[in-house]
Design an enzyme around this catalytic site. Sequence first.
Site, PDB file in Angstrom:
ATOM      1  N   LYS A  48       0.863  -1.180   0.000  1.00 24.51           N
ATOM      2  CA  LYS A  48       0.000   0.000   0.000  1.00 24.51           C
ATOM      3  C   LYS A  48       0.902   1.234   0.000  1.00 24.51           C
ATOM      4  CE  LYS A  48      -3.887   1.775   2.816  1.00 24.51           C
ATOM      5  NZ  LYS A  48      -4.669   1.517   4.053  1.00 24.51           N
TER       6      LYS A  48
ATOM      7  N   SER B  65      -9.702   1.226   3.112  1.00 24.36           N
ATOM      8  CA  SER B  65      -8.828   2.006   2.270  1.00 24.36           C
ATOM      9  C   SER B  65      -7.772   1.202   1.517  1.00 24.36           C
ATOM     10  CB  SER B  65      -8.126   3.071   3.107  1.00 24.36           C
ATOM     11  OG  SER B  65      -7.238   2.466   4.028  1.00 24.36           O
TER      12      SER B  65
ATOM     13  N   SER C 296      -9.805  -1.201   7.194  1.00 27.52           N
ATOM     14  CA  SER C 296      -9.175  -0.964   5.890  1.00 27.52           C
ATOM     15  C   SER C 296      -8.418  -2.136   5.293  1.00 27.52           C
ATOM     16  CB  SER C 296      -8.229   0.238   5.971  1.00 27.52           C
ATOM     17  OG  SER C 296      -8.982   1.424   5.972  1.00 27.52           O
TER      18      SER C 296
END
Lengths: 479, 485
Positions: free
Chosen positions: B78, B153, B177
């Site tokens: 990420k 996310s 997330s």
Amino acid sequence: MKYQPVIGLEVHVQLKTNTKIFCGCSTQFGSEPNSQTCPVCLGLPGALPVLNEKVVDYAIRAGLATPCQIAPRSVFARKNYFYPDLPKGYQISQYELPICEHGHLDIEVDGVGKRIGITRIHMEEDAGKLVHSDIPGLGSGSGVDLNRACTPLLEIVSEPDIRTADEAVAYLKKLHQIVVYLGICDGNMEEGSFRCDANVSVMPVGSDKFGTRTETKNVNSFRFVKQAIEHEIERQIEVIEEGGKIVQETRLFDPDSGTTRSMRGKEDAHDYRYFPDPDLVPLVISQDWVEATRQGMPELPEVKLARYQSELGLSLYDAEVLTATRPLAAYYEGGLAAGAQPKAAANWVMGEVTRGLNDNGLEIADCPVAPALLAELLALIDKGTISNKIAKTVFDEMWQNGGNPADIVAAKGLVQVSDTGEIEKIIDEIMAANMGQVEEFRGGKEKVFGFFVGQVMRASKGKANPGVVNDLLLAKLKG
Amino acid sequence: MELFDLTIHELHAKLKTKEISSVEATKACLQRIEATDERVNAFITVTADSALQAAAAADSRIARGEMDLLTGIPLALKDIFLTKGIRTTCASKILADFTPPYDATSWGRLQQRGAVLLGKLNQDEFAMGSSCESSAFGATRNPWNLECIPGGSSGGSAAAIAAQQAIATLGTDTGGSIRQPASHCGCVGLKPTYGRVSRYGVIAYASSLDQVGPMTRDVRDAAIMLGAIAGHDPLDSTSVDCAVPDYTAGLQGDLKGVKIGLPKEYYIDGLDPDVKSAMDRAIATYRALGAEFVDISLPNTDYAVACYYLIATAEASSNLARYDGVRFGHRAADAKSLAEMYRQTRAEGFGTEVKRRIMIGTYALSSGYYDAYYIKAQKVRTLIMQDFLKAFESVDVILTPVAPTPAFKVGEKTADPLQMYLSDIFTIPVNLAGTCAMSIPAGSSAAGLPIGLQLIGKPFGEAEIIRAAYAFEQATEWHRQKAQL
């Protein structure tokens, strides 16, 4: 109407740890801008603070020395505001739960003692600094130097117990002496290691309701503190007398004019939005940690002062002079440890040693005569090997060229003559050469005795034992 | 089976026998990214050159016999993890050109074991979102249905696995997330206990809630990844110094007598029927495996979302203050004063959702409101924590849905932030409690979208939920389903 000033002080003490409070960067002063930085003190994304335990040790020391309660659990908080010298957009400080609370400091002004309360002591990080002059490669812009960012500070907040500028100065001097003694601050006020903000208000004498206060920032010498407070008191009284009102504001001291001017008003005051810093766990301090720190603490000036008087029999004045700084006291105690008599050592340290330092612009730590050698010199006086006067000559020699006093005395033939036969011989010669004065003495003019002492000492090149000279001379002159 | 579709342990076996090389596997992944990412948009940055170099280095390490489970495995991160010398944006315009000078601890640990970095994955800007739509680099699409969101996310981290672009990825989980996108994309996502994995070098959203975790194709891979990144880090004061067990060692244990709690507050009327039937089937499967079910209550669940949106935003408002244009990142041009420079930089650099959360958090911490909002939320947080601790006195694991619905359509909830916030209703309480949980594939909707189940464990009880997850995975086929791209 008469007015009563009310003063509270916030002192920022820069701790002399080798590394910063939340990272491993050096805290050295005066290096190339931004050369002592890392992701943590630059406030880079993802960086996290890790508490330097030395800072906690130092805070505990300060707390114990100003007898505060040491909190078994204290919490770091974020103080949020934007400024270019504040890399994270918040300062890590302590807010609701500081490490130390409820202490005090005893001061004395013109012989009158007074206790000033200490509200709290907390740990925090310093900000960086802005450079506005021409910067290579930047021209006329402003630069940010973050070497100082994340340097450890203690903020020591007094109660509003102070009533005069002189009390404020006495409080600051005492606090300064303590933090330097404790070895936690270098005390350098010019470099900002010890700086003060003064909260000042005035109220009518007899009132118990404090007036509106102002906070004067950036006062970095004892003289300026006195000036700033006195000016602020005068200014506030003037405003009130003219029918005006004091506004709560932050003021800046201007050392050039000795006055203060408004920096920002209450309406511009920040809402710092303090909240516990989630990156740091609550600081838990065990009783063992406190005790271990207490054991490692040096004797405090106040305790030393009392001990020098009660145990060593020194006068208050002598004790004050000798305990003024820790290195001076350490020098003096070094002499005692090597066997010197307390009073004689005190006289020498305050006399010859201090004179030598002053003449040469040296600090006690740089004194060329080690305390143990001074003790040896004093021992020679004690044993009657040399006179006090000769000792000064030997001391000068030690100062200039080093060496130990016994060797210098031997090499220069300075051993005191106590042999009565030898001294009698000199006296006889002097008396024979000055029969006129002998008659005068015998005729009752005893003042000429001094003349004979001087002549005998000179003839012996100062080596004659003054006590023996006195006794023999008196006997012979009296016939 | 394609090289890019293997699990870590499968690829490891092939690398070990030298059936294939890391360079081959890495190339396969890079080609797959090339072929699919225009549609999926899982990657913000692809580091093809450095990936191939790292793969070659891994191959020589393998040749020398210095092999670890992760040596030569192509992974992706990420874009919230700092990677030295590689642009790290956090999906924000304000960091669009930020190249960090250091590595996040978790990535450093993977790198040390010889893992290969394929690139940096898309996410919601500053990890604020549940759909991966708030990225300044465009939305990521769900590989199962490109009209749907992948969840957020860590949407890129889930989509890259579902799209078979990376063998495994790292995400972060502040309110769900990792788990919610794992559920929406049909992969395994593990949120460890707060303090289990270092946060150093991970761009902070809400510091007391953020936690790093793996996203993988199966449970064994999650165990391998967690073992590699877990453990105390002297650079993170909130990382806990407690021993890291071998999470793969306990996989095989059976579930006889294991007590699974079903919190009534999570099995609500409004639950999507496909999610409900997936949960019913999961309960039947677990019962068949010998687990016992206990009805429990987590009474403060209702307050979790409100509590989260005060605490997370309060911390975020402070954490994001450093993006001021002074030292790094975007700076507005032509500002006439310092205040204007700050204002314009942040106005231009942050997206709508980030601004919204900074404003909510600033408000919650403001003088006069602090007690009513921030302090009250902290008290509620303590109650929620106690709910879980009390529940764990009678059960070993808690089983719940991950999200109330399968993946929704792109754009469906962007106009209504509150609806968006409610998609994390089942995951947020775990972050507030600070404990661990994981999402594993457990079903499919009528429209063919994956549905995950959530296993919540005791603090530092990762081994227990991993074992329960593995038993379910062995008994079902859901993890074998593939998105067709």
